[in-house]
Motif scaffolding. Structure first.
Motif, mmCIF file in Angstrom:
data_model
loop_
_atom_site.group_PDB
_atom_site.id
_atom_site.type_symbol
_atom_site.label_atom_id
_atom_site.label_comp_id
_atom_site.label_asym_id
_atom_site.label_seq_id
_atom_site.Cartn_x
_atom_site.Cartn_y
_atom_site.Cartn_z
ATOM 1 N N THR A 133 -28.332 4.067 -83.523
ATOM 2 C CA THR A 133 -29.126 4.597 -82.801
ATOM 3 C C THR A 133 -28.720 4.030 -81.198
ATOM 4 O OG1 THR A 133 -30.603 2.662 -82.760
ATOM 5 C CG2 THR A 133 -31.131 4.503 -84.030
ATOM 6 N N PRO A 134 -28.749 4.790 -80.132
ATOM 7 C CA PRO A 134 -28.334 4.429 -78.598
ATOM 8 C C PRO A 134 -29.206 3.306 -78.284
ATOM 9 C CG PRO A 134 -29.505 6.621 -78.806
ATOM 10 C CD PRO A 134 -29.486 6.100 -80.017
ATOM 11 N N VAL A 135 -28.741 2.668 -77.384
ATOM 12 C CA VAL A 135 -29.546 1.415 -76.510
ATOM 13 C C VAL A 135 -29.533 1.936 -75.217
ATOM 14 C CG1 VAL A 135 -29.601 -0.778 -75.774
ATOM 15 C CG2 VAL A 135 -28.719 -0.285 -78.029
ATOM 16 N N TYR A 136 -30.465 2.218 -74.500
ATOM 17 C CA TYR A 136 -30.703 2.923 -73.301
ATOM 18 C C TYR A 136 -30.814 1.621 -72.235
ATOM 19 C CZ TYR A 136 -31.185 7.800 -74.429
ATOM 20 O OH TYR A 136 -31.051 8.871 -75.072
ATOM 21 N N ASP A 137 -30.377 2.038 -71.127
ATOM 22 C CA ASP A 137 -30.594 1.014 -69.853
ATOM 23 C C ASP A 137 -32.200 1.244 -69.576
ATOM 24 O OD1 ASP A 137 -31.233 1.041 -66.816
ATOM 25 O OD2 ASP A 137 -29.034 0.064 -66.972
ATOM 26 N N SER B 220 -34.314 12.657 -83.471
ATOM 27 C CA SER B 220 -33.295 13.399 -83.465
ATOM 28 C C SER B 220 -31.994 12.467 -83.351
ATOM 29 C CB SER B 220 -33.195 14.111 -81.834
ATOM 30 O OG SER B 220 -33.145 13.198 -80.831
ATOM 31 N N GLY B 221 -32.118 11.072 -83.009
ATOM 32 C CA GLY B 221 -31.181 10.295 -83.035
ATOM 33 C C GLY B 221 -30.533 10.069 -81.631
ATOM 34 N N ASP B 222 -31.167 10.732 -80.662
ATOM 35 C CA ASP B 222 -30.815 10.607 -79.437
ATOM 36 C C ASP B 222 -31.483 9.465 -78.796
ATOM 37 O OD1 ASP B 222 -29.059 12.583 -79.167
ATOM 38 O OD2 ASP B 222 -30.530 14.312 -78.652
ATOM 39 N N TRP B 223 -32.794 9.358 -79.113
ATOM 40 C CA TRP B 223 -33.624 8.330 -78.382
ATOM 41 C C TRP B 223 -34.875 8.302 -79.247
ATOM 42 C CZ3 TRP B 223 -38.375 8.916 -76.165
ATOM 43 C CH2 TRP B 223 -38.828 7.812 -75.688
ATOM 44 N N GLU B 224 -35.691 7.303 -79.323
ATOM 45 C CA GLU B 224 -36.879 6.986 -80.146
ATOM 46 C C GLU B 224 -37.818 6.263 -79.007
ATOM 47 O OE1 GLU B 224 -36.457 5.799 -84.072
ATOM 48 O OE2 GLU B 224 -34.597 6.257 -84.326
ATOM 49 N N LYS C 274 -26.474 0.580 -81.876
ATOM 50 C CA LYS C 274 -26.771 -0.538 -82.864
ATOM 51 C C LYS C 274 -27.025 0.116 -84.189
ATOM 52 C CE LYS C 274 -31.654 -0.663 -81.345
ATOM 53 N NZ LYS C 274 -32.886 -1.493 -80.997
ATOM 54 N N ARG C 275 -26.913 -0.484 -85.380
ATOM 55 C CA ARG C 275 -27.217 -0.094 -86.545
ATOM 56 C C ARG C 275 -29.003 -0.099 -86.693
ATOM 57 N NH1 ARG C 275 -24.582 1.173 -91.587
ATOM 58 N NH2 ARG C 275 -26.253 1.428 -92.853
ATOM 59 N N ARG C 276 -29.459 0.780 -87.318
ATOM 60 C CA ARG C 276 -30.756 1.096 -87.523
ATOM 61 C C ARG C 276 -31.252 -0.153 -88.222
ATOM 62 N NH1 ARG C 276 -34.424 4.476 -86.401
ATOM 63 N NH2 ARG C 276 -32.714 6.109 -85.873
ATOM 64 N N GLU C 277 -32.354 -0.779 -88.102
ATOM 65 C CA GLU C 277 -32.800 -1.952 -88.752
ATOM 66 C C GLU C 277 -34.035 -1.475 -89.533
ATOM 67 O OE1 GLU C 277 -33.103 -5.276 -86.266
ATOM 68 O OE2 GLU C 277 -30.788 -5.503 -85.899
ATOM 69 N N GLU C 278 -34.978 -0.913 -88.877
ATOM 70 C CA GLU C 278 -36.176 -0.591 -89.536
ATOM 71 C C GLU C 278 -36.004 0.882 -90.300
ATOM 72 O OE1 GLU C 278 -39.179 -0.756 -86.777
ATOM 73 O OE2 GLU C 278 -38.804 -2.864 -86.250
ATOM 74 N N PRO C 279 -37.017 1.126 -91.378
ATOM 75 C CA PRO C 279 -36.583 2.490 -91.906
ATOM 76 C C PRO C 279 -37.626 3.405 -91.305
ATOM 77 C CG PRO C 279 -38.181 1.033 -93.079
ATOM 78 C CD PRO C 279 -37.477 0.297 -91.998
ATOM 79 N N LEU C 280 -37.113 4.806 -91.595
ATOM 80 C CA LEU C 280 -37.876 5.828 -90.843
ATOM 81 C C LEU C 280 -38.979 6.437 -91.896
ATOM 82 C CD1 LEU C 280 -35.026 7.542 -89.124
ATOM 83 C CD2 LEU C 280 -36.913 6.450 -88.005
ATOM 84 N N TYR D 9 -33.558 3.870 -67.044
ATOM 85 C CA TYR D 9 -33.475 5.185 -67.484
ATOM 86 C C TYR D 9 -34.531 5.523 -68.660
ATOM 87 C CZ TYR D 9 -29.731 5.451 -64.011
ATOM 88 O OH TYR D 9 -29.100 5.459 -62.817
ATOM 89 N N GLU D 10 -34.754 4.445 -69.505
ATOM 90 C CA GLU D 10 -35.632 4.600 -70.507
ATOM 91 C C GLU D 10 -36.966 5.020 -70.186
ATOM 92 O OE1 GLU D 10 -36.534 2.361 -74.630
ATOM 93 O OE2 GLU D 10 -35.776 1.426 -73.385
ATOM 94 N N LYS D 11 -37.398 4.617 -68.955
ATOM 95 C CA LYS D 11 -38.552 5.226 -68.348
ATOM 96 C C LYS D 11 -38.690 6.584 -68.259
ATOM 97 C CE LYS D 11 -38.902 1.112 -65.347
ATOM 98 N NZ LYS D 11 -39.028 0.737 -63.817
ATOM 99 N N ILE D 12 -37.521 7.318 -67.867
ATOM 100 C CA ILE D 12 -37.432 8.744 -67.865
ATOM 101 C C ILE D 12 -37.832 9.315 -69.181
ATOM 102 C CG2 ILE D 12 -36.022 10.803 -67.044
ATOM 103 C CD1 ILE D 12 -34.694 8.993 -65.576
ATOM 104 N N ALA D 13 -37.088 8.670 -70.141
ATOM 105 C CA ALA D 13 -37.258 9.320 -71.344
ATOM 106 C C ALA D 13 -38.610 9.066 -72.131
ATOM 107 C CB ALA D 13 -36.267 8.399 -72.666
ATOM 108 N N GLU D 14 -39.257 7.822 -71.839
ATOM 109 C CA GLU D 14 -40.819 7.658 -71.834
ATOM 110 C C GLU D 14 -41.626 8.770 -71.428
ATOM 111 O OE1 GLU D 14 -42.129 5.693 -74.213
ATOM 112 O OE2 GLU D 14 -40.735 3.995 -74.649
#
Length: 509
Positions: A119-123, A76-80, A182-188, A126-131
């Protein structure tokens, strides 16, 4: 083929089968629901093209559901989540927030091209919640967040696959958990792009670098990008890669707005004949209105569509005058259009942040009031998943007959805005509104000039794009008049609407 295909028309079924074959060649089998790891070096670009009502969106939505059923993850672009070699992913993109929101209203989790590029850089905390929400980790214990707050986040995520929305439901703000972009570095992997007629050549090349498998959906009858000299990008594809939809579907068959749009394909149709068709349609169906004036109340949320810049500027100034707007300030509720971001190269990070949060060129915005610092504005970005932010702003109010715009107030640098009570038909591409007012004298002026574009009279292309922006009602405005407002400008409709996340950008730029 999935059950969804049972409702396809023959041309949609053929397009579906061609796309399914292309996906199978890269390791995604929709019929068997089998996925194999991505294959390096395999690349495919296809386009589904068709006029309004031909079923492009229905096909896009059905393909999304089939890929999801097969186990493809939606980005989604919110988090991967954590990257896996065997993971297959899909991103559904649109050039603008408004275009993406049209898809989201139909249950398709679309985002903007910028939200995929950046893409967003998460703290980490809080990334633990996303996972955990994404099913890749255990339920975390976070200082300051109760079990009830985490339950609210989980409930939200189960019904709406948005990590920022879920964290907002837990009581957090974007500034709590997003530390930067950050700018996406790896392809999707697989990319669907709606409103592909808006893409320019550079965007197309960028997307091909990111997505080995790319599927474009576009309307060949729309206007090409302003900066494009080669027309629409899908016109450059070889014929076998262009899948054409021609049938108008049952749900659209009795739509008088689409009937008018498709009537423009008649080469013998003249402007005065077309206006008689609109007048006759207005007598039969309330979805078409023969309007003797511009309704100012509608302009606050859906701009009047015009061809000429001079018309746009006159209507904007008339809108501000009838609302009693002062020259030195904006009123809460005034509409704006982002005209770009003026920042030096050393502030690249700030630019990425603003663009990722929705302030891209052409974004439609409502002014909510001044920010906490001089030159900052609180804004609501129309169609954005996270609509509220505060940013350093440069607001330009253009005046009739004056070359330089009036700037009521401004930061030294930041996002630049023009007024949005009226916009050109070119800028309206990709957007839709419930009610659309088209300023017919401008279309008539284009008809009298006799200009053509891509072998078709310009007035017909302008008319087609303008009237197909209307979701429910078309107002064909035939006189240069403006109604009086029935109410003061307000932001109540924005403040009471459910907002998954409020983002504040108060740093000096």
């Amino acid at each position: 083929m999935t059950e969804t295909a049972l409702i396809y028309s023959p041309d949609q079924a053929e397009a579906h089968d061609r796309i399914a074959e292309a996906l199978r060649s890269v390791g995604v089998d929709l019929e068997e629901g089998l996925l194999t790891p991505p294959r390096e070096g395999k690349q495919a670009v296809l386009a589904v093209v068709g006029k309004a009502g031909s079923g492009k969106t229905l096909l896009l939505a059905a393909l999304y559901r089939a890929l999801e059923e097969a186990g493809v993850d939606v980005v989604s672009g919110d988090w991967e989540g954590r990257k896996r070699r065997d993971r297959r992913t899909l991103a559904i993109l649109a050039p603008t927030n408004k275009a993406a929101s049209v898809l989201r209203l139909r249950g398709v989790p679309a985002t903007t091209i910028h939200r995929i590029l950046y893409t967003p850089v998460y703290d980490p905390e809080y990334e633990k919640i996303a996972e955990w929400l994404a099913g890749n980790g255990d339920r975390p214990e976070i200082e300051g967040l109760t079990d009830l707050a985490l339950d609210r986040a989980l409930t939200f995520y189960q019904s709406n696959k948005s990590i920022p929305g879920a964290l907002a439901a837990a009581g957090l703000r974007g500034s709590d958990f997003i530390t930067g972009w950050k700018r996406r570095e790896e392809p999707l992997d697989i990319g669907f792009v709606d409103e592909a007629s808006m893409l320019d050549g550079q965007q197309f090349e960028d997307l091909k670098e990111i997505f080995p498998t790319l599927l474009l959906f576009g309307d060949p009858a729309q206007l090409p990008p302003v900066k494009s000299n080669d027309g629409m990008v899908f016109e450059t594809l070889p014929a076998p890669a262009r899948l054409e939809l021609s049938r108008i579907h049952r749900q659209d068959a009795d739509n008088p707005i689409l009937d008018l749009a498709h009537a423009l394909a008649d080469p013998a149709l003249e402007f005065h004949h077309f206006e008689r068709m609109i007048e006759d349609a207005a007598k039969r169906d309330e979805r078409v209105r023969w309007a003797e004036r511009v309704e100012v109340d509608l302009m606050a949320r859906s701009p009047v569509l015009v061809w000429r810049n001079a018309t746009r500027i006159r209507l904007i100034n008339a809108f501000r005058a009838v609302h009693g707007a002062p020259e030195t300030a904006l009123l809460e509720g005034e509409p704006l259009v982002c005209d770009g971001i003026e920042l030096p190269l050393k502030h690249r990070k700030k630019r990425l942040d603003l663009e990722a949060r929705g302030l891209i060129k052409g974004a439609q915005v409502i002014y909510l009031g001044p920010g906490k610092r001089p030159g900052f504005s609180r804004l609501h970005v129309i169609g954005a998943e996270d609509p509220r932010l505060s940013a350093a702003s440069i607001v330009k109010i253009e005046k009739p007959g004056e070359e330089e715009p009036f700037i009521p107030y401004a930061a030294n640098m930041g996002a630049t805005f023009l007024h949005g009570a009226a916009v050109t038909i070119h800028k309206a591409q990709g957007s839709q509104w419930r009610d659309v007012q088209v300023f017919a004298p401008d279309i008539y002026a284009a008809a009298r000039m006799g200009r053509s574009e891509a072998g078709q009279p310009l007035w017909k292309r302008l008319s087609y794009v303008a009237i197909t922006r209307a979701e429910e009602r078309l107002h064909w405005v035939v006189r240069n008049r403006l109604s009086k407002p029935t109410a003061l400008l307000s932001i109540d409709d924005l403040l009471t609407a459910p907002v998954p996340l409020e983002l504040e950008q108060e740093e000096e730029t």
